[in-house]
Design a protein around this motif. Structure first.
Motif: not given
Length: 288
Positions: A84-92, A102-105, A236-238, A268-270
């Motif tokens: 997803t694009w949300k995951e793409a942005y979050d990875s940076f 985070h949401i602002r970025f 396995i589950v953080p 991040r988050n994955l």
């Protein structure tokens, strides 16, 4: 005092556009004006943060190198390993957040990508004005495009993934010159840490052994005596995601070498599963 936050979307060099704050009784008719109006109760309005060169060029890459899908808008570049694009942005975020929430970025990077969309045939329209026309790009957006338009997608991708990984960031298009820098000062941090039961680690080693369950690496075989008995244990589950819970070392824990452990948490988050990480292995090496 209750203020009206007014964003002029014609100016997109600063995230979200140009912001003006007015007393609540002095705002224009939002339906008839060129402004987007958002009413908030604000004591200390957050200052806008100008996008860095790294963030701008990453947004350019997202618009230019997304995966084309017939009849659909492009999805994120495959090398990000996200859906997803949300995951793409979050990875940076870690590399380019610059103190933003985070949401602002995420919103700022999306806005920049949307602006660059006007340059490419990627299935997205990009920003348009109230008349449905695509506005001309500002100087900072044009500069990025002029710098990279004649360079290959592969070169651009290598550069972006380097920035994302935390390599020396480019400054206004020029690489940083290596030089000696001061480090080693002391800082005090207050943080929350999840408790761990060391007995679970011992049980996991007894159950799973000392070979990495992804690549087969064994520290003792490679490093001799100093590596004997060493391996990392992975949930396995953080723990941060699972919270306080009962952990079964046979089902909930696995053993990984340091490289594989870092890779499952690379994004991040994955958190990748063992099978997902195995699918990324290119060369298992002689120890596999």
């Amino acid at each position: 005092m209750q203020l009206l936050e007014i964003w002029d979307q014609r100016h997109r060099d600063v995230e979200g556009g140009t912001r003006v704050l007015l007393p609540i009784g002095q705002f224009p008719d939002c339906q008839q004006s060129r402004y987007i109006c958002i009413i908030r109760r604000m004591k200390n309005p957050e200052q806008s943060i100008e996008r860095s060169y790294s963030m701008m060029i990453a947004s350019y890459w997202l618009a230019r190198c997304g995966v084309r899908n017939e009849g659909k808008a492009a999805s994120p570049p495959a090398s990000l390993g996200v859906n997803t694009w949300k995951e793409a942005y979050d990875s940076f975020f870690d590399a380019m957040g610059d103190g933003r929430a985070h949401i602002r970025f995420r919103n700022s990077m999306k806005n920049a990508r949307d602006t660059f969309d006007t340059l490419f045939d990627n299935g997205r329209v990009g920003w348009v004005d109230r008349n449905g026309q695509q506005p001309s790009l500002s100087t900072s957006f044009k500069r990025i495009h002029e710098e990279w338009k004649d360079r290959s997608d592969q070169e651009l991708e290598r550069f972006i993934l380097g920035l994302r990984a935390g390599l020396s960031a480019a400054i206004e298009g020029d690489a940083r010159s290596p030089k000696a820098r001061t480090e080693g000062g002391e800082k005090v941090y207050a943080s929350l840490r999840r408790e761990r039961d060391p007995r679970l680690r011992e049980d996991a080693l007894a159950i799973h052994g000392l070979d990495c369950m992804v690549c087969g690496f064994n520290f003792g075989h490679v490093y001799g005596a100093i590596g004997e008995g060493f391996i990392e244990v992975h949930h396995i589950v953080p723990v941060a995601e699972a919270g306080k819970t009962v952990t079964d070392p046979a089902k909930d824990l696995v053993v990984l070498c340091s490289n594989c452990h870092r890779m499952v948490h690379r994004q991040r988050n994955l958190c990748l599963s063992l099978d997902e990480l195995k699918a990324h292995l290119v060369n298992r090496g002689p120890h596999s």
